[in-house]
Design a protein around this motif. Structure first.
Motif, short mmCIF file in Angstrom:
data_model
loop_
_atom_site.label_atom_id
_atom_site.label_comp_id
_atom_site.label_asym_id
_atom_site.label_seq_id
_atom_site.Cartn_x
_atom_site.Cartn_y
_atom_site.Cartn_z
N VAL A 106 6.48 -40.08 67.57
CA VAL A 106 7.35 -40.05 68.70
C VAL A 106 7.53 -38.54 68.99
O VAL A 106 7.78 -37.79 67.91
CB VAL A 106 8.83 -40.60 68.16
N LEU A 107 7.31 -38.22 70.07
CA LEU A 107 7.14 -36.80 70.53
C LEU A 107 8.31 -36.40 71.40
O LEU A 107 8.80 -37.15 72.24
CB LEU A 107 5.88 -36.62 71.17
N ASN A 108 8.77 -35.20 71.18
CA ASN A 108 9.61 -34.73 72.14
C ASN A 108 8.94 -33.55 72.94
O ASN A 108 8.32 -32.64 72.69
CB ASN A 108 10.82 -33.83 71.44
N GLY A 109 9.17 -33.60 74.20
CA GLY A 109 8.51 -32.42 75.02
C GLY A 109 7.80 -33.16 76.32
O GLY A 109 7.96 -34.31 76.54
N SER A 110 7.11 -32.55 76.94
CA SER A 110 6.57 -30.97 76.75
C SER A 110 7.42 -29.61 76.67
O SER A 110 8.48 -29.93 77.54
CB SER A 110 5.18 -30.80 77.43
N LEU A 111 7.63 -29.12 75.75
CA LEU A 111 8.52 -27.94 75.48
C LEU A 111 7.92 -26.56 76.39
O LEU A 111 8.65 -25.68 76.23
CB LEU A 111 8.81 -27.74 74.11
N GLY A 112 6.63 -26.55 76.28
CA GLY A 112 6.00 -25.35 77.08
C GLY A 112 4.77 -25.47 76.73
O GLY A 112 4.20 -26.41 76.26
N SER A 113 3.96 -24.34 77.01
CA SER A 113 2.44 -24.21 76.83
C SER A 113 2.20 -22.98 76.46
O SER A 113 2.87 -21.96 76.51
CB SER A 113 1.72 -24.50 78.25
N VAL A 114 1.11 -23.04 75.62
CA VAL A 114 0.42 -21.71 75.06
C VAL A 114 -1.10 -22.01 75.00
O VAL A 114 -1.68 -22.88 75.31
CB VAL A 114 0.79 -21.63 73.49
N ARG A 115 -1.92 -20.84 74.56
CA ARG A 115 -3.12 -20.75 74.70
C ARG A 115 -3.87 -21.08 73.20
O ARG A 115 -3.28 -20.40 72.31
CB ARG A 115 -3.73 -19.40 75.31
N ALA A 116 -4.63 -21.94 73.12
CA ALA A 116 -5.25 -22.29 71.75
C ALA A 116 -6.76 -22.12 71.86
O ALA A 116 -7.36 -22.24 73.22
CB ALA A 116 -4.79 -23.63 71.54
N THR A 117 -7.32 -21.91 70.98
CA THR A 117 -8.76 -21.90 70.62
C THR A 117 -9.39 -23.12 70.17
O THR A 117 -8.91 -23.41 68.91
CB THR A 117 -9.44 -20.45 69.91
N GLY A 118 -10.58 -23.82 70.59
CA GLY A 118 -11.08 -24.89 69.73
C GLY A 118 -12.04 -24.49 68.88
O GLY A 118 -12.99 -23.71 69.29
N THR A 119 -11.82 -25.05 67.64
CA THR A 119 -12.92 -24.78 66.69
C THR A 119 -13.01 -25.90 66.03
O THR A 119 -12.68 -27.06 66.23
CB THR A 119 -12.26 -23.87 65.65
N ALA A 120 -14.27 -25.95 65.09
CA ALA A 120 -14.54 -27.30 64.42
C ALA A 120 -13.54 -27.70 63.63
O ALA A 120 -13.36 -28.81 63.26
CB ALA A 120 -16.03 -27.15 63.61
N GLN A 121 -12.59 -26.61 62.88
CA GLN A 121 -11.59 -27.00 62.21
C GLN A 121 -10.26 -27.57 62.55
O GLN A 121 -9.38 -28.04 62.28
CB GLN A 121 -11.37 -25.82 61.10
N GLY A 122 -10.15 -27.20 64.01
CA GLY A 122 -9.06 -27.74 64.75
C GLY A 122 -8.72 -26.79 66.00
O GLY A 122 -9.27 -25.79 66.08
N ALA A 123 -7.41 -26.97 66.29
CA ALA A 123 -7.03 -25.90 67.35
C ALA A 123 -6.29 -24.57 66.71
O ALA A 123 -5.63 -25.14 65.72
CB ALA A 123 -5.82 -26.65 68.25
N ARG A 124 -6.99 -23.54 67.10
CA ARG A 124 -6.33 -22.46 66.23
C ARG A 124 -5.50 -21.68 67.42
O ARG A 124 -5.96 -21.21 68.45
CB ARG A 124 -7.76 -21.62 66.09
#
Length: 179
Positions: A105-123
């Motif tokens: 169960v999610l609350n939001g969207s609370l805002g936005s940020v910049r993330a980098t996609g990698t093989a291990q996940g969002a950085r």
């Protein structure tokens, strides 16, 4: 010759009505079959969640309501249709992160940020992680229970699942890949 008395009498035979039910039935069946075929084609071709692609992307921040989110036992996980819908029920989202099925169960969207996609996940770099931490702290004001997890979402799906405790460390953070 016809008498006027016969003209005043009601007509004993009704004009023959055309039966429309076969046409209505055929049109209804055609609509149902078209809808079912379209839905089936989408379910069969639907690849599920796509992890965040490589590169920098804007992602939306959601906190997880741990009080009513649940872990899904392997035998209860939704099948193809459940994955297509992406939901456990009306207000929870089914995701798999770290090999565990979750109804979140999610609350939001609370805002936005910049993330980098990698093989291990969002950085998240240190600055973006601090921004997410501040968003979470602002969301927690007045709450009885602190938030423990954050979900990052991008246009094509879920980018990653981040533990709030990892955000408190002050460095860059990599979220778990969501499938």
């Amino acid at each position: 010759m016809t008498s006027t008395i016969e003209l005043d009498r009601p007509i004993a035979t009704r004009p023959r009505r055309r039966r429309r039910w076969p046409l209505v039935l055929a049109a209804g069946a055609g609509a149902v079959l078209t809808t079912a075929a379209t839905g089936a084609a989408y379910v069969v071709s639907h690849a599920g969640n796509r992890p965040l692609p490589a590169g920098v992307h804007t992602v939306e921040v959601y906190t997880v309501d741990d009080a009513i989110s649940t872990v899904v036992a392997p035998k209860d996980r939704p099948g193809v249709v459940g994955r297509f819908l992406g939901m456990c029920d009306a207000d929870t989202y089914y995701v798999e992160a770290g090999g565990t099925g979750l109804c979140l169960v999610l609350n939001g969207s609370l805002g936005s940020v910049r993330a980098t996609g990698t093989a291990q996940g969002a950085r998240l770099d240190a600055g973006q992680a601090a921004e997410v931490r501040d968003i979470v702290r602002q969301d927690e004001r007045g709450a009885e229970e602190p938030d423990t997890r954050v979900v990052l979402k991008y246009d094509d799906g879920w980018a990653g699942l981040v533990k709030v405790a990892d955000l408190e460390a002050g460095g860059p953070v990599t979220g778990t890949v969501i499938r």
